[in-house]
Design a protein around this motif. Structure first.
Motif, short mmCIF file in Angstrom:
data_model
loop_
_atom_site.label_atom_id
_atom_site.label_comp_id
_atom_site.label_asym_id
_atom_site.label_seq_id
_atom_site.Cartn_x
_atom_site.Cartn_y
_atom_site.Cartn_z
N UNK A 123 151.49 -62.05 12.27
CA UNK A 123 152.25 -61.03 11.56
C UNK A 123 152.42 -59.77 12.39
N UNK A 124 151.33 -59.32 13.04
CA UNK A 124 151.42 -58.06 13.78
C UNK A 124 152.10 -58.21 15.14
N UNK A 125 151.60 -59.14 15.97
CA UNK A 125 152.08 -59.23 17.33
C UNK A 125 153.44 -59.90 17.46
N UNK A 126 153.73 -60.82 16.56
CA UNK A 126 155.00 -61.54 16.66
C UNK A 126 156.09 -60.95 15.78
N UNK A 127 155.69 -60.34 14.65
CA UNK A 127 156.70 -59.87 13.71
C UNK A 127 156.57 -58.39 13.36
N UNK A 128 155.66 -57.68 14.00
CA UNK A 128 155.58 -56.24 13.85
C UNK A 128 155.15 -55.73 12.49
N UNK A 129 154.44 -56.54 11.72
CA UNK A 129 153.96 -56.09 10.41
C UNK A 129 152.78 -55.15 10.61
N UNK A 132 148.27 -52.00 7.94
CA UNK A 132 148.08 -51.54 6.57
C UNK A 132 148.63 -52.54 5.57
N UNK A 133 149.66 -53.30 5.96
CA UNK A 133 150.22 -54.32 5.07
C UNK A 133 149.49 -55.65 5.22
N UNK A 139 142.18 -59.50 2.79
CA UNK A 139 141.04 -58.85 2.12
C UNK A 139 140.16 -58.11 3.12
N UNK A 140 140.76 -57.33 3.98
CA UNK A 140 140.06 -56.52 4.97
C UNK A 140 140.61 -55.10 4.95
N UNK A 141 139.91 -54.20 5.62
CA UNK A 141 140.45 -52.87 5.85
C UNK A 141 141.47 -52.96 6.98
N UNK A 142 142.37 -51.98 7.14
CA UNK A 142 143.30 -52.00 8.27
C UNK A 142 142.60 -52.09 9.61
N UNK A 143 141.46 -51.39 9.76
CA UNK A 143 140.72 -51.45 11.03
C UNK A 143 140.19 -52.85 11.28
N UNK A 144 139.69 -53.50 10.24
CA UNK A 144 139.18 -54.86 10.40
C UNK A 144 140.30 -55.84 10.69
N UNK A 145 141.47 -55.63 10.07
CA UNK A 145 142.62 -56.49 10.36
C UNK A 145 143.05 -56.32 11.81
N UNK A 146 142.98 -55.10 12.29
CA UNK A 146 143.32 -54.85 13.69
C UNK A 146 142.36 -55.58 14.62
#
Length: 296
Positions: A123-129, A132-133, A139-146
């Protein structure tokens, strides 16, 4: 009870992108089609009268469906390429997915990731999501998702590709892996040495003319300038000041860190243009540092 419906033509307009997201998540065209169909059913049941960002909302639905499918798989199967319709499918949806198809090697690596890592990376690296989304989906914090995406990114880097579009990409996946990592490490080493030794000319030699240094809020509170621009100003700013910093891999890329009793207190993230440093980002916020992989 009033039945809610989602306009079919609106969903069809988003289908190519949703299918591309699902295929990269699941590694299979047929599974991707199933996921998108389930997303359509969910969207149709929910309706979208109060949705401001339809693209983001639909992507979230597809991502949740894919995450459930990944978690429910009892065994991993190697199905790296999308299935082709024997009769030939020339529809815009099929062409969009084919154009964005992921290489075999990348799919093999993605298949080794946990479902949450795979979702965060795709989602983040391929599609720029934004993280925070992504965070509520896994079910993680944004920092944990990062951090999930960071771990996945480190595995993806260096994966051999099938006829890559260019040397800085993994089959269409943007990466910040330098073409010549050893050269970048040498530049960081020269920068740190010049800073420690008070070598102004040495600093200027590795800095781009328009280099910028940015500091986070915690670093600013500790006395750093929020932003310093230009080679002369940056060189003066670092003159004799990096005595305690050491070379490090920051999220797999050449960088530097300052450690106290084995704990990372400051992270220096470098951006390069060839052999010149174009930006340095100072991270002192403990939450931000916790989300970064530092190998010092």
């Amino acid at each position: 009870m009033e039945q809610k419906n989602f306009p079919a033509d609106v969903f069809e307009a988003h289908r190519p992108r949703l299918t591309a997201v699902a295929q990269r998540m699941l590694g299979s065209r047929s599974d991707a089609d199933d996921a998108v169909q389930e997303a359509w059913l969910r969207a149709n049941r929910a309706g979208a009268d109060e949705v401001d960002n339809l693209a983001g909302w639909l992507t979230t639905i597809v991502a949740r469906v894919c995450l459930t499918m990944l978690r429910s798989r009892t065994s991993r199967r190697e199905e790296p390429l999308p299935e082709r319709d024997p009769a030939g499918d020339e529809s815009p949806e099929h062409q969009a997915v084919e154009a964005d198809a992921v290489g075999v090697a990348l799919l093999v690596v993605l298949d080794t990731l946990t479902p949450a890592e795979r979702l965060a990376f795709v989602l983040h690296d391929m599609f720029g999501v934004p993280f925070e989304e992504i965070a509520p989906i896994v079910d993680r914090t944004p920092a944990a998702a990062r951090q999930l995406a960071s771990r996945a990114r480190r595995r993806v880097r260096g994966v051999p590709t099938d006829q890559p579009a260019d040397p800085g990409r993994v089959r269409g996946v943007p990466t910040d892996r330098p073409a010549e990592p050893q050269q970048r490490r040498d530049v960081v080493r020269a920068f740190l040495a010049a800073s420690r030794e008070g070598d102004f000319a040495g600093l200027l030699a590795v800095l781009a003319p328009d280099v910028v240094v940015r500091a986070d809020a915690v670093a600013v509170a500790a006395g750093s300038s929020a932003e310093v621009r230009g080679a002369q100003a940056v060189a003066q700013n670092f003159l004799g000041r990096a005595r305690a910093a050491v070379e490090a891999l920051v999220d797999g890329a050449p960088g530097a860190a300052w450690l106290v009793d084995g704990t990372v207190r400051v992270v220096f993230e470098f951006t390069f243009d060839g052999a010149a440093i174009t930006a340095i980002d100072l991270r002192m916020d403990p939450a931000a540092i916790a989300a970064i992989e530092v190998d010092a």
